[in-house]
Design an enzyme around this catalytic site. Structure first.
Site, PDB file in Angstrom:
ATOM      1  N   GLU A 146       0.827  -1.204   0.000  1.00 17.65           N
ATOM      2  CA  GLU A 146       0.000   0.000   0.000  1.00 17.65           C
ATOM      3  C   GLU A 146       0.866   1.260   0.000  1.00 17.65           C
ATOM      4  O   GLU A 146       0.464   2.294  -0.555  1.00 17.65           O
ATOM      5  CB  GLU A 146      -0.954  -0.032   1.187  1.00 17.65           C
ATOM      6  CG  GLU A 146      -2.034  -1.097   1.007  1.00 17.65           C
ATOM      7  CD  GLU A 146      -2.829  -1.395   2.261  1.00 17.65           C
ATOM      8  OE1 GLU A 146      -4.079  -1.355   2.205  1.00 17.65           O
ATOM      9  OE2 GLU A 146      -2.208  -1.684   3.302  1.00 17.65           O
ATOM     10  N   GLU A 192      -3.881  -9.676   3.475  1.00 16.39           N
ATOM     11  CA  GLU A 192      -4.706  -9.395   4.658  1.00 16.39           C
ATOM     12  C   GLU A 192      -5.816 -10.427   4.860  1.00 16.39           C
ATOM     13  O   GLU A 192      -6.115 -10.800   6.000  1.00 16.39           O
ATOM     14  CB  GLU A 192      -5.303  -7.985   4.551  1.00 16.39           C
ATOM     15  CG  GLU A 192      -4.344  -6.863   4.907  1.00 16.39           C
ATOM     16  CD  GLU A 192      -3.457  -6.433   3.745  1.00 16.39           C
ATOM     17  OE1 GLU A 192      -2.780  -5.412   3.884  1.00 16.39           O
ATOM     18  OE2 GLU A 192      -3.456  -7.130   2.712  1.00 16.39           O
TER      19      GLU A 192
END
Length: 254
Positions: A108, A128
């Site tokens: 990210e 995730e």
């Protein structure tokens, strides 16, 4: 400072290196604070034109430190988000130099950069979902902005990583280079950017992101807020003068 983010200036380029190699540069709250301070320095120093973000020891960033997360720590900075970066990227260009893994929050952070150089063995992933979490540091919405929807959904739903060659093929990575060369090539690219007029560079970056939801009609109207100050600047006079006089331009950023 704890030395979890190292900084070095090369010309007008600020190189920022996450320095937790024994933990695969997993992000901590203190590292996030140090990176936020470095990014503030980048935007606030008129002698700095471009930032380069990398990791020490052959890994970019393996995401947040899960052991610290279990203890209740969140590697975020108020107003700047994960890593002190993802919610408030710098106004000046940021180049990511990726070796090894860029996972979770590390990926990210790459998505918050403007240009990406990756080693051949680099891998990008959002695992995730494998940990009962979700990529909320920009991954869910930025991944489909830079990758085709089907490819973005594959990354988000499977949690499996993407190779640097595949990332380049789909437009996520600008250049794939031999392992160990990502920082050198990223710094070369950053130096090339730094040679250009700073007002024009910053306005170009700002407009690219601001205009994502504009129609063409809106864009021609709304771009004037970005383009008119550039055309009215001293640098706009200096550029053609330097070209005519066959010399390097002397930018002032005004």
């Amino acid at each position: 400072m704890t030395g979890e983010v190292l900084t070095e200036v090369t010309g007008g380029v600020l190189v920022m290196s996450i320095n937790r190699p024994d933990q695969r540069n997993a992000m901590t709250k203190s590292a996030a604070a140090e990176l936020a301070a470095a990014l503030d320095r980048l935007d606030g120093d008129p002698d700095l034109a471009v930032g380069v973000l990398t990791g020490v020891g052959g890994t970019f960033c393996a995401g947040m430190d899960l052991k610290r997360f279990q203890q209740g720590e969140r590697p975020v900075v108020d107003g700047r988000g994960f890593g002190g970066l993802v919610q408030a990227p710098p106004a000046k260009p940021l180049v990511a130099a990726v070796e090894g893994w860029a996972l979770g929050g590390g990926f990210e952070m790459v998505l918050a950069a403007d240009v990406v150089v990756a080693g051949e063995s680099a891998k990008f992933g959002l695992p995730e979902v494998k940990r009962g979490l979700i990529a909320r540091a920009g991954g869910v919405f930025r991944t489909p902005q830079v990758l085709p929807r089907a490819i973005a959904l594959e990354l988000l739903l499977t949690g499996e990583p993407m190779t640097s060659s595949r990332a380049e093929r789909h437009g996520l990575v600008n250049r794939v280079v031999p392992d160990g060369r990502a920082l050198a090539v990223a710094t070369e690219l950053a130096t090339t950017i730094a040679q250009n007029a700073p007002l024009a560079v910053r306005a170009s970056k700002a407009m690219v992101y601001e205009s994502r939801t504009w129609s063409d009609e809106e864009a021609f109207t709304r771009q004037v807020a970005f383009t008119d100050p550039v055309f009215a600047s001293q640098d706009a006079k200096e550029g053609p003068a330097a070209f005519a006089e066959r010399r390097a331009p002397r930018w002032t950023g005004r």
